[in-house]
Scaffold this motif. Structure first.
Motif, PDB file in Angstrom:
ATOM      1  N   TYR A  84       0.833  -1.211   0.000  1.00  0.00           N
ATOM      2  CA  TYR A  84       0.000   0.000   0.000  1.00  0.00           C
ATOM      3  C   TYR A  84       0.862   1.254   0.000  1.00  0.00           C
ATOM      4  CZ  TYR A  84      -3.359   3.471   1.694  1.00  0.00           C
ATOM      5  OH  TYR A  84      -4.125   4.593   1.848  1.00  0.00           O
ATOM      6  N   ASP A  85       1.934   1.223   0.776  1.00  0.00           N
ATOM      7  CA  ASP A  85       2.882   2.340   0.823  1.00  0.00           C
ATOM      8  C   ASP A  85       3.770   2.280  -0.415  1.00  0.00           C
ATOM      9  OD1 ASP A  85       4.781   4.257   1.344  1.00  0.00           O
ATOM     10  OD2 ASP A  85       5.152   3.623   3.406  1.00  0.00           O
ATOM     11  N   GLN A  86       3.692   3.302  -1.245  1.00  0.00           N
ATOM     12  CA  GLN A  86       4.439   3.289  -2.505  1.00  0.00           C
ATOM     13  C   GLN A  86       5.940   3.152  -2.288  1.00  0.00           C
ATOM     14  OE1 GLN A  86       3.371   6.601  -4.987  1.00  0.00           O
ATOM     15  NE2 GLN A  86       1.173   6.246  -4.783  1.00  0.00           N
ATOM     16  N   THR A  87       6.435   3.657  -1.185  1.00  0.00           N
ATOM     17  CA  THR A  87       7.883   3.594  -0.943  1.00  0.00           C
ATOM     18  C   THR A  87       8.342   2.164  -0.668  1.00  0.00           C
ATOM     19  OG1 THR A  87       7.602   4.021   1.443  1.00  0.00           O
ATOM     20  CG2 THR A  87       7.868   5.929  -0.022  1.00  0.00           C
ATOM     21  N   GLU A  88       7.429   1.282  -0.290  1.00  0.00           N
ATOM     22  CA  GLU A  88       7.805  -0.095   0.002  1.00  0.00           C
ATOM     23  C   GLU A  88       7.712  -1.007  -1.221  1.00  0.00           C
ATOM     24  OE1 GLU A  88       7.463  -1.352   4.444  1.00  0.00           O
ATOM     25  OE2 GLU A  88       5.406  -1.046   3.684  1.00  0.00           O
ATOM     26  N   ARG A  89       7.226  -0.483  -2.334  1.00  0.00           N
ATOM     27  CA  ARG A  89       7.088  -1.319  -3.530  1.00  0.00           C
ATOM     28  C   ARG A  89       8.441  -1.622  -4.180  1.00  0.00           C
ATOM     29  NH1 ARG A  89       1.826   1.987  -5.888  1.00  0.00           N
ATOM     30  NH2 ARG A  89       0.440   1.445  -4.128  1.00  0.00           N
ATOM     31  N   VAL A  90       9.457  -0.941  -3.763  1.00  0.00           N
ATOM     32  CA  VAL A  90      10.789  -1.201  -4.324  1.00  0.00           C
ATOM     33  C   VAL A  90      11.420  -2.435  -3.679  1.00  0.00           C
ATOM     34  CG1 VAL A  90      11.152   1.221  -4.865  1.00  0.00           C
ATOM     35  CG2 VAL A  90      11.883   0.346  -2.633  1.00  0.00           C
ATOM     36  N   ARG A  91      10.818  -2.940  -2.593  1.00  0.00           N
ATOM     37  CA  ARG A  91      11.376  -4.115  -1.927  1.00  0.00           C
ATOM     38  C   ARG A  91      11.290  -5.317  -2.857  1.00  0.00           C
ATOM     39  NH1 ARG A  91      13.525  -1.135   2.196  1.00  0.00           N
ATOM     40  NH2 ARG A  91      11.886   0.000   3.331  1.00  0.00           N
ATOM     41  N   THR A  92      12.257  -6.205  -2.710  1.00  0.00           N
ATOM     42  CA  THR A  92      12.245  -7.438  -3.497  1.00  0.00           C
ATOM     43  C   THR A  92      11.834  -8.648  -2.670  1.00  0.00           C
ATOM     44  OG1 THR A  92      14.603  -7.759  -3.039  1.00  0.00           O
ATOM     45  CG2 THR A  92      14.006  -6.578  -5.065  1.00  0.00           C
ATOM     46  N   ASP A  93      11.750  -8.480  -1.364  1.00  0.00           N
ATOM     47  CA  ASP A  93      11.378  -9.576  -0.474  1.00  0.00           C
ATOM     48  C   ASP A  93      10.190  -9.134   0.365  1.00  0.00           C
ATOM     49  OD1 ASP A  93      11.138 -11.553   1.474  1.00  0.00           O
ATOM     50  OD2 ASP A  93      13.295 -11.924   1.540  1.00  0.00           O
ATOM     51  N   ILE A  94       9.161  -9.959   0.393  1.00  0.00           N
ATOM     52  CA  ILE A  94       7.955  -9.607   1.125  1.00  0.00           C
ATOM     53  C   ILE A  94       8.237  -9.427   2.612  1.00  0.00           C
ATOM     54  CG2 ILE A  94       7.268 -12.000   1.549  1.00  0.00           C
ATOM     55  CD1 ILE A  94       4.949  -8.986   0.807  1.00  0.00           C
ATOM     56  N   ASN A  95       9.267 -10.108   3.128  1.00  0.00           N
ATOM     57  CA  ASN A  95       9.593  -9.977   4.550  1.00  0.00           C
ATOM     58  C   ASN A  95      10.152  -8.600   4.894  1.00  0.00           C
ATOM     59  OD1 ASN A  95       8.982 -12.730   5.437  1.00  0.00           O
ATOM     60  ND2 ASN A  95      10.641 -13.310   4.066  1.00  0.00           N
ATOM     61  N   ASP A  96      10.527  -7.830   3.867  1.00  0.00           N
ATOM     62  CA  ASP A  96      11.024  -6.469   4.091  1.00  0.00           C
ATOM     63  C   ASP A  96       9.910  -5.427   4.040  1.00  0.00           C
ATOM     64  OD1 ASP A  96      13.630  -7.426   4.336  1.00  0.00           O
ATOM     65  OD2 ASP A  96      13.989  -7.280   2.163  1.00  0.00           O
ATOM     66  N   VAL A  97       8.699  -5.876   3.716  1.00  0.00           N
ATOM     67  CA  VAL A  97       7.550  -4.963   3.686  1.00  0.00           C
ATOM     68  C   VAL A  97       6.901  -4.993   5.069  1.00  0.00           C
ATOM     69  CG1 VAL A  97       5.321  -4.444   2.636  1.00  0.00           C
ATOM     70  CG2 VAL A  97       7.178  -5.376   1.230  1.00  0.00           C
ATOM     71  N   HIS A  98       6.862  -3.842   5.739  1.00  0.00           N
ATOM     72  CA  HIS A  98       6.390  -3.792   7.126  1.00  0.00           C
ATOM     73  C   HIS A  98       4.987  -3.188   7.264  1.00  0.00           C
ATOM     74  CE1 HIS A  98      10.424  -4.963   8.253  1.00  0.00           C
ATOM     75  NE2 HIS A  98      10.918  -3.918   7.609  1.00  0.00           N
TER      76      HIS A  98
END
Length: 464
Positions: A84-98
């Protein structure tokens, strides 16, 4: 087109979108928002792979009010691009999305959703993205898919997509169909006629013209885990008001026929298994609940397309690869118990009173002689009949099905009032007998209609 591939529980550990974030992805854009739009389109297209079961539960309430409850047994896709947070869409691992993850729940017809309520797997309120939030994302999604199909982005194309997504988009169904088939909008060529749009893209564009995408938000840590999310909203029961429908209510009330209600199914093709429940309104019985024929040749679980058990909560289920052309149908009937048997008793008693008054030796002259005393008796009986008209708050389907029975009760009461009035008013013998004969014949006809329901149904069953 690349589509998502789903595995088992360990799917949370690796990205599942089959596109390369660091290279050209084949449709002219490599920015993260284009990737997010494509990821959302893929997840929608592959709904049956991660939505295991959808359950529509229809709850008729008082008057024309009702509640439609929709539950989704699903495994939210653990894809960082859906953050949902656009800044977190650059993550490549779902575990890095908080933060939260977008979960597309269903397409909902455009217009206000009244008394909307949504719950997550823990029974807590589920955050939802409304049309104002989801439409910009779907705007980018449509443009990305059109570019992937060979359509060049232009100012006019962007304007048309905005029109389709707006509340006014429902008015442009013909133009949307022409746009998808020939690339024209109101006679103007928007893209080359030789551009071919896949069925998935066409279905999405046409769906967005009449609906908006309801998106739920779940914690990213819960993605990849099977869970049930629910939403419900106010549902208006649409009853046909034609003369034919009102006439049919008479046959439903006396038990000669059944009342059919059409139920719109909620995306039965966007799941591995679709279930429908119908809670029968008080004072009615459910005779059957029917789903359209399934187009899946070998479903994992055999479908149950018809429920004629008579259980107050009817339940059917099936599997669909495409949106069925037909709707679900529930058939309701007025049970023998309750107002129907009371009406039969009242009409029979009324017929008996007129019969005795006409054919019992010396009854007619005696009644005319006592006059007011007899009238007092015949005035008391209608008062009892009228008390049967009192009703508790009920659903409109039940109310309209029971109206003919209440009219019959009122008719019997009025006939006995007229009988009492003929005695008090010292009506001449000729008009008095005519009035009583009318009362006798009317009440006999009503009683016969009610008593013959079982015979009539057996005759019709034998004929069909």
């Amino acid at each position: 087109m690349h589509f998502l591939r789903f595995g088992e529980r360990n799917v949370r550990q690796t990205p599942i979108l089959s596109v390369n974030r660091d290279s050209d992805i084949g449709f002219g854009q490599s920015d993260i928002e284009a990737l997010a739009a494509r990821a959302l389109a893929d997840v929608i297209d592959k709904w049956p792979q991660w939505v295991h079961r959808r359950v529509d539960s229809v709850h008729p309430l008082e008057g024309e009010r009702g509640r439609l409850k929709h539950s989704i047994d699903c495994t939210p896709v653990p894809e960082p691009l859906l953050a949902y947070d656009q800044t977190e869409r650059v993550r490549t691992d779902i575990n890095d999305v908080h933060g939260l993850l977008m979960v597309p729940l269903a397409f909902i017809s455009k217009g206000p959703m009244r008394h909307l309520d949504a719950l997550d797997a823990r029974g807590n309120s589920l955050p939802l993205m409304g049309a104002s939030e989801s439409n910009p994302l779907m705007y980018e999604t449509v443009l990305v898919l059109l570019e992937a199909s060979g359509v060049r982005r232009s100012d006019e194309l962007e304007r048309i997509v905005r029109v389709i997504l707006s509340d006014e988009g429902m008015k442009y169904s013909a133009q949307v169909r022409e746009l998808c088939e020939a690339g024209r909008w109101n006679g103007e060529q928007i893209w080359a006629e030789d551009v071919f749009l896949s069925n998935d893209v066409v279905d999405l564009v046409e769906q967005l013209a009449s609906s908006f995408l309801l998106i739920g938000l779940v914690p990213a840590r819960d993605s990849g885990i099977r869970q049930v999310v629910k939403f419900s909203y106010h549902w208006v029961i649409e009853e046909e008001q034609s003369i034919k429908a009102r006439f049919l209510n008479l046959f439903v009330a006396i038990g000669w026929a059944e009342k059919e209600i059409v139920i719109n199914m909620h995306m039965p093709h966007a799941t591995a298994s679709y279930h429908l429940e119908f809670q029968t309104p008080p004072q009615l019985d459910v005779r059957s609940l029917h789903l359209p024929s399934s187009d899946v040749p070998n479903p994992v679980f055999g479908p149950t397309l018809d429920d004629d058990s008579g259980v107050p909560v009817a339940h059917v289920h099936g599997a669909y690869g495409f949106l069925p052309k037909d709707d679900a149908i529930v058939r309701l009937a007025v049970p023998w118990r309750g107002l129907r048997v009371v009406t039969l008793f009242v009409t029979s008693l009324t017929a008996l009173i007129f019969f005795l008054a006409l054919f019992l030796d010396g009854a007619t002259p005696t009644l005319r002689e006592v006059g007011g005393n007899a009238a007092a008796l015949f005035l008391a009986v209608p008062a009892v009949f009228i008390s049967f008209l009192a009703s508790t708050p009920e659903n409109v389907s039940a109310s309209r099905a029971l109206v003919p029975l209440r009219i019959m009760l009122m008719t019997c009461a009025l006939l006995l009032f007229a009988m009492a009035g003929s005695l008090v008013g010292k009506l001449h013998l000729g008009p008095l007998l005519l009035l009583w004969w009318v009362g006798l014949i009317t009440s006999l006809v009503l009683a016969f209609l009610l008593a013959s329901a079982g015979l009539v149904r057996r005759i019709f069953s034998a004929m069909t």
